[in-house]
Design a protein around this motif. Structure first.
Motif, PDB file in Angstrom:
ATOM      1  N   GLY A  99      49.886  23.519  78.651  1.00 11.66           N
ATOM      2  CA  GLY A  99      50.890  24.290  79.374  1.00 11.66           C
ATOM      3  C   GLY A  99      50.796  25.779  79.098  1.00 11.66           C
ATOM      4  N   ASP A 100      50.098  26.139  78.024  1.00 10.38           N
ATOM      5  CA  ASP A 100      49.911  27.554  77.714  1.00 10.38           C
ATOM      6  C   ASP A 100      48.928  28.198  78.687  1.00 10.38           C
ATOM      7  OD1 ASP A 100      51.624  27.268  75.609  1.00 10.38           O
ATOM      8  OD2 ASP A 100      50.123  27.552  74.035  1.00 10.38           O
ATOM      9  N   VAL A 101      48.967  29.502  78.718  1.00 10.30           N
ATOM     10  CA  VAL A 101      48.090  30.263  79.600  1.00 10.30           C
ATOM     11  C   VAL A 101      47.084  31.036  78.755  1.00 10.30           C
ATOM     12  CG1 VAL A 101      48.002  32.196  81.248  1.00 10.30           C
ATOM     13  CG2 VAL A 101      49.836  30.484  81.394  1.00 10.30           C
ATOM     14  N   PRO A 103      30.673  21.427  81.193  1.00 10.69           N
ATOM     15  CA  PRO A 103      30.118  21.517  82.540  1.00 10.69           C
ATOM     16  C   PRO A 103      31.165  21.831  83.603  1.00 10.69           C
ATOM     17  CG  PRO A 103      30.427  19.212  81.942  1.00 10.69           C
ATOM     18  CD  PRO A 103      30.836  20.022  80.743  1.00 10.69           C
ATOM     19  N   ALA A 104      32.449  21.622  83.281  1.00 10.31           N
ATOM     20  CA  ALA A 104      33.483  21.879  84.283  1.00 10.31           C
ATOM     21  C   ALA A 104      34.827  22.081  83.596  1.00 10.31           C
ATOM     22  CB  ALA A 104      33.583  20.705  85.267  1.00 10.31           C
ATOM     23  N   GLY A 105      35.787  22.572  84.328  1.00  6.74           N
ATOM     24  CA  GLY A 105      37.137  22.758  83.773  1.00  6.74           C
ATOM     25  C   GLY A 105      37.803  23.974  84.377  1.00  6.74           C
ATOM     26  N   PHE A 106      37.126  25.096  84.283  1.00  7.60           N
ATOM     27  CA  PHE A 106      37.653  26.314  84.919  1.00  7.60           C
ATOM     28  C   PHE A 106      36.499  27.270  85.151  1.00  7.60           C
ATOM     29  CE2 PHE A 106      38.121  26.826  80.322  1.00  7.60           C
ATOM     30  CZ  PHE A 106      37.474  28.023  80.091  1.00  7.60           C
ATOM     31  N   ASP A 107      36.685  28.164  86.102  1.00  7.61           N
ATOM     32  CA  ASP A 107      35.666  29.172  86.377  1.00  7.61           C
ATOM     33  C   ASP A 107      36.356  30.421  86.900  1.00  7.61           C
ATOM     34  OD1 ASP A 107      33.473  30.685  86.972  1.00  7.61           O
ATOM     35  OD2 ASP A 107      32.640  29.299  88.456  1.00  7.61           O
ATOM     36  N   LYS A 165      46.011  22.654  81.031  1.00  2.75           N
ATOM     37  CA  LYS A 165      46.864  21.474  81.260  1.00  2.75           C
ATOM     38  C   LYS A 165      46.308  20.226  80.584  1.00  2.75           C
ATOM     39  CE  LYS A 165      48.617  23.248  85.618  1.00  2.75           C
ATOM     40  NZ  LYS A 165      48.335  23.365  87.044  1.00  2.75           N
ATOM     41  N   THR A 166      44.989  20.098  80.563  1.00  2.00           N
ATOM     42  CA  THR A 166      44.364  18.880  80.035  1.00  2.00           C
ATOM     43  C   THR A 166      43.971  19.075  78.579  1.00  2.00           C
ATOM     44  OG1 THR A 166      43.481  18.506  82.252  1.00  2.00           O
ATOM     45  CG2 THR A 166      42.560  17.177  80.466  1.00  2.00           C
ATOM     46  N   LYS A 167      44.426  18.149  77.724  1.00  2.00           N
ATOM     47  CA  LYS A 167      44.099  18.246  76.299  1.00  2.00           C
ATOM     48  C   LYS A 167      42.626  17.944  76.068  1.00  2.00           C
ATOM     49  CE  LYS A 167      48.746  17.174  74.694  1.00  2.00           C
ATOM     50  NZ  LYS A 167      49.597  16.394  73.788  1.00  2.00           N
ATOM     51  N   GLY A 168      42.069  18.632  75.087  1.00  3.15           N
ATOM     52  CA  GLY A 168      40.668  18.408  74.760  1.00  3.15           C
ATOM     53  C   GLY A 168      39.965  19.720  74.495  1.00  3.15           C
ATOM     54  N   ARG A 169      38.658  19.620  74.262  1.00  6.59           N
ATOM     55  CA  ARG A 169      37.870  20.798  73.947  1.00  6.59           C
ATOM     56  C   ARG A 169      36.976  21.149  75.137  1.00  6.59           C
ATOM     57  NH1 ARG A 169      33.525  21.961  69.085  1.00  6.59           N
ATOM     58  NH2 ARG A 169      32.140  23.193  70.386  1.00  6.59           N
ATOM     59  N   VAL A 170      36.980  22.419  75.472  1.00  7.06           N
ATOM     60  CA  VAL A 170      36.126  22.899  76.567  1.00  7.06           C
ATOM     61  C   VAL A 170      35.295  24.066  76.048  1.00  7.06           C
ATOM     62  CG1 VAL A 170      36.050  23.794  78.923  1.00  7.06           C
ATOM     63  CG2 VAL A 170      37.943  22.326  78.231  1.00  7.06           C
ATOM     64  N   ASP A 171      33.980  23.929  76.156  1.00  5.45           N
ATOM     65  CA  ASP A 171      33.103  25.049  75.839  1.00  5.45           C
ATOM     66  C   ASP A 171      32.885  25.847  77.109  1.00  5.45           C
ATOM     67  OD1 ASP A 171      32.703  24.332  73.118  1.00  5.45           O
ATOM     68  OD2 ASP A 171      31.302  22.769  73.756  1.00  5.45           O
ATOM     69  N   THR A 206      34.923  28.757  73.005  1.00  2.45           N
ATOM     70  CA  THR A 206      35.479  27.384  72.985  1.00  2.45           C
ATOM     71  C   THR A 206      36.993  27.465  73.100  1.00  2.45           C
ATOM     72  OG1 THR A 206      33.696  26.599  71.556  1.00  2.45           O
ATOM     73  CG2 THR A 206      35.698  25.272  71.618  1.00  2.45           C
ATOM     74  N   LEU A 207      37.502  26.656  74.012  1.00  2.73           N
ATOM     75  CA  LEU A 207      38.948  26.538  74.195  1.00  2.73           C
ATOM     76  C   LEU A 207      39.359  25.119  73.845  1.00  2.73           C
ATOM     77  CD1 LEU A 207      41.763  27.341  75.324  1.00  2.73           C
ATOM     78  CD2 LEU A 207      40.908  26.688  77.587  1.00  2.73           C
ATOM     79  N   THR A 208      40.261  24.982  72.893  1.00  3.62           N
ATOM     80  CA  THR A 208      40.784  23.672  72.537  1.00  3.62           C
ATOM     81  C   THR A 208      42.243  23.607  72.964  1.00  3.62           C
ATOM     82  OG1 THR A 208      39.295  23.517  70.655  1.00  3.62           O
ATOM     83  CG2 THR A 208      41.169  22.021  70.676  1.00  3.62           C
ATOM     84  N   VAL A 209      42.572  22.570  73.735  1.00  3.92           N
ATOM     85  CA  VAL A 209      43.940  22.377  74.204  1.00  3.92           C
ATOM     86  C   VAL A 209      44.544  21.206  73.441  1.00  3.92           C
ATOM     87  CG1 VAL A 209      45.405  22.024  76.214  1.00  3.92           C
ATOM     88  CG2 VAL A 209      43.204  23.201  76.475  1.00  3.92           C
ATOM     89  N   GLU A 210      45.625  21.493  72.700  1.00  5.96           N
ATOM     90  CA  GLU A 210      46.218  20.455  71.837  1.00  5.96           C
ATOM     91  C   GLU A 210      47.488  19.905  72.441  1.00  5.96           C
ATOM     92  OE1 GLU A 210      46.633  23.027  68.519  1.00  5.96           O
ATOM     93  OE2 GLU A 210      44.639  22.598  67.747  1.00  5.96           O
TER      94      GLU A 210
END
Ligand SMILES: [Cu+2]
Length: 120
Positions: A60-62, A79-83, A98-104, A116-120
């Motif tokens: 929910g954070d920005v 490979p995907a998530g935001f651009d 919005k989606t929890k997990g780790r995105v490189d 790296t963005l980690t969403v907790e």
């Protein structure tokens, strides 16, 4: 004195009216979520780096990437998530996590730039 009693009554009525109006405003703000504004985390793009390179946020954070370099960059999840697409000098890009997990992510224009963005 009667006039004093009248003044007290008027002041009381005004106070009640003010509290009622305030209550309406607060409830309206709560209903629209205005009081639960999301936390905004800033990643500065500078010197061909994402600073900080690793960031952890709550769902929910920005996240806002601000390009302070003299060249354009992107923040593109792999490979995907935001651009972000191209972020021009001085411009920024916001993404709501919005989606929890780790995105490189990388900058597609300079793929050695990594974050790296980690969403907790
Ligand atoms: Cu770049």
């Amino acid at each position: 004195m009667p006039s004093d009693a009248n003044d007290v009554t008027t002041a009381d009525a005004r106070r009640r009216l003010f509290c009622g109006a305030l209550c309406v405003v607060v409830m309206g703000a709560l209903a629209t979520g205005a009081l639960a504004a999301p936390v905004v985390h800033t990643v500065t793009i500078e010197g061909f780096e994402f600073r900080p390179p690793v960031i952890a946020v709550k769902a929910g954070d920005v996240v806002e990437w601000r390009n302070k370099d003299i060249l354009p960059h992107t923040a593109t999840a792999q490979p995907a998530g935001f651009d972000s697409g191209t972020i021009a000098t001085g411009a920024s890009f916001r993404f709501t996590a919005k989606t929890k997990g780790r995105v490189d992510y990388i900058c597609t224009l300079h793929p050695t730039m990594k974050g790296t963005l980690t969403v907790e």
